[in-house]
Scaffold this motif. Structure first.
Motif, PDB file in Angstrom:
ATOM      1  N   MET A 160       0.821  -1.207   0.000  1.00  0.00           N
ATOM      2  CA  MET A 160       0.000   0.000   0.000  1.00  0.00           C
ATOM      3  C   MET A 160       0.860   1.264   0.000  1.00  0.00           C
ATOM      4  SD  MET A 160      -3.284  -1.185   2.179  1.00  0.00           S
ATOM      5  CE  MET A 160      -3.746   0.495   2.275  1.00  0.00           C
TER       6      MET A 160
ATOM      7  N   GLY B 185       1.740   1.746  -3.475  1.00  0.00           N
ATOM      8  CA  GLY B 185       0.609   2.299  -4.206  1.00  0.00           C
ATOM      9  C   GLY B 185       0.485   3.799  -4.020  1.00  0.00           C
ATOM     10  N   VAL B 186       0.637   4.260  -2.763  1.00  0.00           N
ATOM     11  CA  VAL B 186       0.544   5.700  -2.505  1.00  0.00           C
ATOM     12  C   VAL B 186       1.654   6.440  -3.233  1.00  0.00           C
ATOM     13  CG1 VAL B 186       0.791   7.450  -0.718  1.00  0.00           C
ATOM     14  CG2 VAL B 186      -0.664   5.515  -0.321  1.00  0.00           C
TER      15      VAL B 186
ATOM     16  N   ALA C   5       3.177   5.482  -5.914  1.00  0.00           N
ATOM     17  CA  ALA C   5       2.858   5.457  -7.355  1.00  0.00           C
ATOM     18  C   ALA C   5       1.832   6.537  -7.686  1.00  0.00           C
ATOM     19  CB  ALA C   5       2.330   4.083  -7.744  1.00  0.00           C
ATOM     20  N   LEU C   6       0.840   6.713  -6.803  1.00  0.00           N
ATOM     21  CA  LEU C   6      -0.175   7.740  -7.058  1.00  0.00           C
ATOM     22  C   LEU C   6       0.451   9.134  -7.032  1.00  0.00           C
ATOM     23  CD1 LEU C   6      -3.147   8.132  -7.574  1.00  0.00           C
ATOM     24  CD2 LEU C   6      -3.528   8.289  -5.134  1.00  0.00           C
TER      25      LEU C   6
ATOM     26  N   VAL D   7      -2.911  -1.524  -9.044  1.00  0.00           N
ATOM     27  CA  VAL D   7      -1.962  -1.458  -7.935  1.00  0.00           C
ATOM     28  C   VAL D   7      -2.632  -0.878  -6.691  1.00  0.00           C
ATOM     29  CG1 VAL D   7       0.116  -0.264  -7.178  1.00  0.00           C
ATOM     30  CG2 VAL D   7       0.069  -1.335  -9.398  1.00  0.00           C
ATOM     31  N   LEU D   8      -3.509   0.107  -6.879  1.00  0.00           N
ATOM     32  CA  LEU D   8      -4.155   0.739  -5.729  1.00  0.00           C
ATOM     33  C   LEU D   8      -5.208  -0.175  -5.126  1.00  0.00           C
ATOM     34  CD1 LEU D   8      -4.707   4.407  -6.948  1.00  0.00           C
ATOM     35  CD2 LEU D   8      -2.759   3.423  -5.769  1.00  0.00           C
TER      36      LEU D   8
END
Lengths: 55, 246, 222
Positions: free
Chosen positions: B135, B138-139, B141-142, C164-165
């Motif tokens: 996670m 993921g953050v 990547a965002l 991915v999220l």
């Protein structure tokens, strides 16, 4: 200090800790230098922020 | 100095510059004290000297969870007050949190090999930390996908909040799924079950890791503020360039 | 017809007509299940043992794959702006859209599950158990996925980011979905325990997913 039969794993753990922390410090230091340099280049070209231009 | 002044990025930079040498000194000192205490700590009667791995494994696990909590608190600054400094705090925290989560996983694997005979077992705690690591990625990547910083901050804030809601559920599900690990033994109402000769070095190392985290986070926030200034100046330069409409 | 009902009917119509892609998720599901024996071998006993897990993984991936259809087309033709500007609360509109999406992409997965169960050597009771858990669990996948779809809809290359999220957030649903299926087939836990938790997860994700996706859309579209 006697680390017993599993010394390699203990040393490996501490080495991993040192490597990761060193990596973080290096990333932050390099990033800091890069941003400072870009800021100076921009200011040398006469681009300034509004708050600084007023003074 | 009133707390409102801290919210001004320039004041924040000035304060950070003054604070930084002290923080670095305190971190180095705390690690020196902690490591001396770790060196003097006795071996565990079951796990032998490998218990020394715990002194980095457990503080990094605490930081891995604590930094997500910090990001979740920062989201209120982002979503409620739309404060840029909260965005900066959340963004700077994510890679540091991912790094400590990775350290927790690596030391857990190195501890698991002599204790369980294998680098990885699908044990409840290791598995939830692995999901936490995913996670964090993921953050990050965002943050790296959305170009505009304040929009990226709000998207990341929503994801962080959903994650903060979901992480206890994930932890609990994974516990339900498989419990092999020792039960939590430091935070218990009846008092710590760990012997003080192990607990004191552990707490000293936790303080050292916390100071390290604060120092790194402030330094990363400073970089992030500078990066935003550079971005603003480049946008201004592009607008002022000859040939543009204004 | 109220605005919400109109939106719901529109979504369903768009999904089932030519080019809507409603059935592609089910086709993908079928292909994943067909590919699995090629990877692990045609051992029927093994297939029966891991069958529920394969079906759940396939359904998870299939519902993920169809997620970018939830909002992308509406962004492209501008109807997302109309939905944002309308008097209907955005949360309700998102819920109606996600529900219609589940009807057209999640429900077909549940319907073909007994058929795929035959391929995996599951007996009738086991197939029914997996289908029931998928019926209870796939809405959670759609509504959690709606958060990811809303976060990534305004990005040009959001597809991979969406996966991915979303995938880490679906861990509890996967755990309890497969656990409930296995409980019904081999035990020893009673079927009710994991199944009620799965239903609770779905209900919670209906609420969290709706509000988070609406919030993400508001910030992304301004």
């Amino acid at each position: 200090m006697n680390l017993g039969p599993h010394a390699a794993f203990i040393v490996g753990s501490y080495a991993a800790a040192i490597a990761i922390v060193a990596g973080l410090i290096a990333w932050i230091a390099i990033d800091h230098r890069a941003q400072k340099r870009r800021l100076e280049t921009l200011e040398a070209r006469g681009v300034t922020r509004r708050s600084e231009r007023a003074s | 100095m009133p707390i409102v002044d801290l919210a001004n990025p320039s004041r924040f930079l000035a304060l950070t510059a003054r604070l930084m040498p002290w923080l670095i000194g305190a971190t180095v000192l705390a690690f020196a004290v902690g490591l001396v205490m770790v060196k003097g700590a006795p071996d565990d009667y079951q796990q032998g000297a490998t218990v020394k791995i715990m002194f980095i494994h457990v503080p990094s696990a605490w930081l891995a969870m604590g930094i997500w909590a910090l990001m979740a608190i920062a989201t209120f600054g982002t979503l409620v007050w739309r404060h840029p400094l909260a965005d900066v705090a959340a963004k700077a925290a994510a890679p540091i949190g991912a790094a400590f989560t990775a350290l927790c996983l690596i030391t857990g694997m190195l501890w698991g090999r002599p204790m369980w005979g294998t680098y990885w077992v699908w044990d409840a705690r290791l598995t939830s930390v692995l999901v936490l690591f995913l996670m964090y990625l993921g953050v990050i990547a965002l943050w790296r996908t959305v170009e505009d910083p304040s929009r990226a901050a709000r998207a990341a804030a929503i994801l962080t909040l959903v994650g903060a809601l979901n992480l206890p559920i994930i932890k609990w599900s994974v516990d339900w799924w498989n419990t092999l690990h020792q039960p939590a033994s430091v935070v218990r109402l009846a008092g710590p079950a760990i012997h003080p000769t192990i607990l004191m070095p552990l707490l000293a190392m936790a303080v050292a890791f916390l100071l390290l985290m604060v120092t790194l986070h402030l330094a990363a926030m400073r970089n992030e503020i500078l990066r935003r200034r550079v971005r603003t100046l480049m946008l201004m330069q592009a607008q002022a360039a000859p040939g543009s409409a204004s | 017809m109220s605005a919400l009902a109109a939106l719901f009917v529109r979504e369903v119509r768009l999904a089932v007509r030519v080019g809507g892609g409603g059935g592609i998720g089910a086709l993908f599901f079928l292909i994943v299940v067909v590919l699995t024996p090629f990877a692990i071998g045609p051992d029927l006993a093994l297939l029966a043992r891991i069958g529920p897990a394969i079906l759940w993984l396939g359904a998870l991936l299939a519902s993920l794959l169809t997620l970018d259809r939830l909002l992308t087309a509406d962004l492209e033709d501008g109807s997302l702006d109309l939905i944002l500007m309308s008097d209907t609360p955005l949360e309700l509109a998102v819920a109606a859209k996600a529900f219609a999406h589940w009807i057209t992409t999640g429900l077909p997965l549940v319907v073909i599950t007994p058929l795929l169960g035959l391929l995996l050597n599951l007996d009738a009771g086991a197939s029914a158990a997996v289908a029931l858990t998928l019926f209870a669990g796939t809405p959670a996948l759609t509504f959690i996925g709606a958060i990811g779809a809303a976060l990534s809809v305004t990005l040009r290359r959001g597809g991979l980011l969406l996966a991915v999220l979303v995938l880490p957030l679906t861990v509890p649903v996967l755990i309890f979905g497969v656990a409930a299926s296995n409980a019904a087939i081999v035990g020893p836990v009673p079927f009710g325990t994991p199944f009620t938790i799965l239903c609770a997860l779905t209900l919670a994700s209906l609420v969290v997913g709706t509000f988070a996706a609406a919030a993400a859309l508001r910030q992304g579209m301004e």
